[in-house]
Scaffold this active site. Structure first.
Site, mmCIF file in Angstrom:
data_model
loop_
_atom_site.group_PDB
_atom_site.id
_atom_site.type_symbol
_atom_site.label_atom_id
_atom_site.label_comp_id
_atom_site.label_asym_id
_atom_site.label_seq_id
_atom_site.Cartn_x
_atom_site.Cartn_y
_atom_site.Cartn_z
ATOM 1 N N SER A 228 27.498 34.859 -28.111
ATOM 2 C CA SER A 228 28.352 35.306 -27.072
ATOM 3 C C SER A 228 27.710 36.056 -26.033
ATOM 4 C CB SER A 228 29.286 35.988 -27.651
ATOM 5 O OG SER A 228 28.909 37.414 -28.337
ATOM 6 N N ASP B 150 31.920 29.082 -35.666
ATOM 7 C CA ASP B 150 31.384 28.076 -36.487
ATOM 8 C C ASP B 150 31.367 26.755 -36.241
ATOM 9 O OD1 ASP B 150 30.302 30.445 -37.579
ATOM 10 O OD2 ASP B 150 32.050 30.433 -39.165
#
Length: 328
Positions: free
Chosen positions: A203, A270
């Site tokens: 991120s 994920d």
């Protein structure tokens, strides 16, 4: 680090980390009630996502010699993940995670993993999983596993060394967890790993953990360029509901998120990684990798659970169907 094409091997992707038994309540835990039982773990979520997309995946981790560990292994086997490299720890239990929904978009998570079998994964176990039956095309690691303890950290470092020896592509998802370690501890490890990494996924607020002292600003594109200069081949920045951006030597490419009705954001990152690696293994270009990644991420957001909503390859096109469509 390897070249642009992942080497061929008996296994497409090897990943290692802790998978726990997951209990999901319907409301505040203090009120009791029933709970759904499953498993959860960032690395095994990726392995399941890739297996559903038709890739040969192997999970190396440690579970206790208990029924919880048997549930972990049984579930992964049922999902087509090779667990022959997993180990059982006779002296430590399988970890536990509790999910406590409190608001429609807020879930509290409680971990019971201190001293767990997963935190005691050894470098020796990783060596066996890496080379048998053959070196994988891709090694996938997260920043969660090294935070579990000294043994797990050593296991990750050995996996990176083996990847270099066998010309295996390395994918790292930073996946910072403040409950496990500090920013400083994470940065020290992540920065030491960067010379081994081909594909970095993070991120935008995790990127600074990966960049050594540099004149780069805190903006994502500057940090990504610094990482490319340090040898990373692809930097993929997850932006949540805003999509994702990939940075390579050829430039940067943005992909918006696919619009879905969000019901559970757990496991979305994920699923995104699984989609990106799937397209990479297929030999697709960066735009197609991002497209598959935001698609698999959308499936996760639109489904309850860590991995349960992961699509099969045949289902990837379902998001293009209109509302109320019945697929026969």
């Amino acid at each position: 680090m390897s070249g642009t094409t992942p080497p061929r091997g008996a296994t497409d992707v090897l990943t290692l980390g802790e998978t726990m038994v997951a209990l999901r309540g319907s409301g505040p835990l203090k009120l009791g009630g029933s709970m759904d039982v499953s498993i959860a773990g960032a690395e095994s979520n990726v392995a399941i996502g890739l297996a559903r997309l038709g890739h040969a995946t192997r999970w190396a981790g440690a579970v206790g010699d208990d029924e919880a560990g048997e549930l972990v292994l049984r579930t992964l086997r049922a999902e087509g993940v090779d667990v022959s490299g997993a180990t059982r720890d006779l002296d430590a239990p399988t970890g536990l995670i509790l999910f406590e929904p409190r608001l429609p978009e807020v879930t509290r998570v409680h971990y019971y993993r201190a001293g767990s079998a997963g935190s005691r994964l050894t470098a020796a176990a990783v060596e066996g999983a890496f080379t048998s039956p053959g070196a994988p095309r891709v090694l996938h690691l997260t920043g969660i596993t090294p935070a579990l303890g000294a043994s797990a950290l050593a296991a990750c470092r050995r996996a990176l060394e083996l990847a270099r020896e066998h010309d295996t592509t390395v994918c790292l998802d930073v996946n910072f967890r403040s409950r496990l370690w500090s920013d400083e501890e994470s940065a020290a490890v992540m920065r030491s790993w960067i010379p081994y990494v081909d594909v970095l996924i993070a991120s935008d607020d995790e990127l600074p953990l990966c960049v050594r002292e540099t004149t780069a600003t805190g903006e994502a594109h500057a940090l990504a360029k610094a990482l490319l200069a340090q040898g990373v081949r692809e930097v993929v920045v997850k932006l949540g509901a805003d999509g994702a951006t990939a940075y390579t030597a050829e430039g940067e490419l943005y992909a918006p998120a696919r619009p879905v009705r969000a019901v559970d954001a757990v496991g979305a990152g994920d699923a995104f990684v699984a989609g990106y690696l799937s397209a990479l293994l297929d030999g697709d270009d960066v735009p197609d990798r991002l497209d598959r990644a935001v698609t698999t991420g959308a499936f996760a957001v639109a489904s309850h659970g860590d991995w349960e909503g992961a699509p099969t390859r045949a289902e990837l096109g379902l998001l293009g169907a209109g509302p109320g469509t019945v697929v026969r």
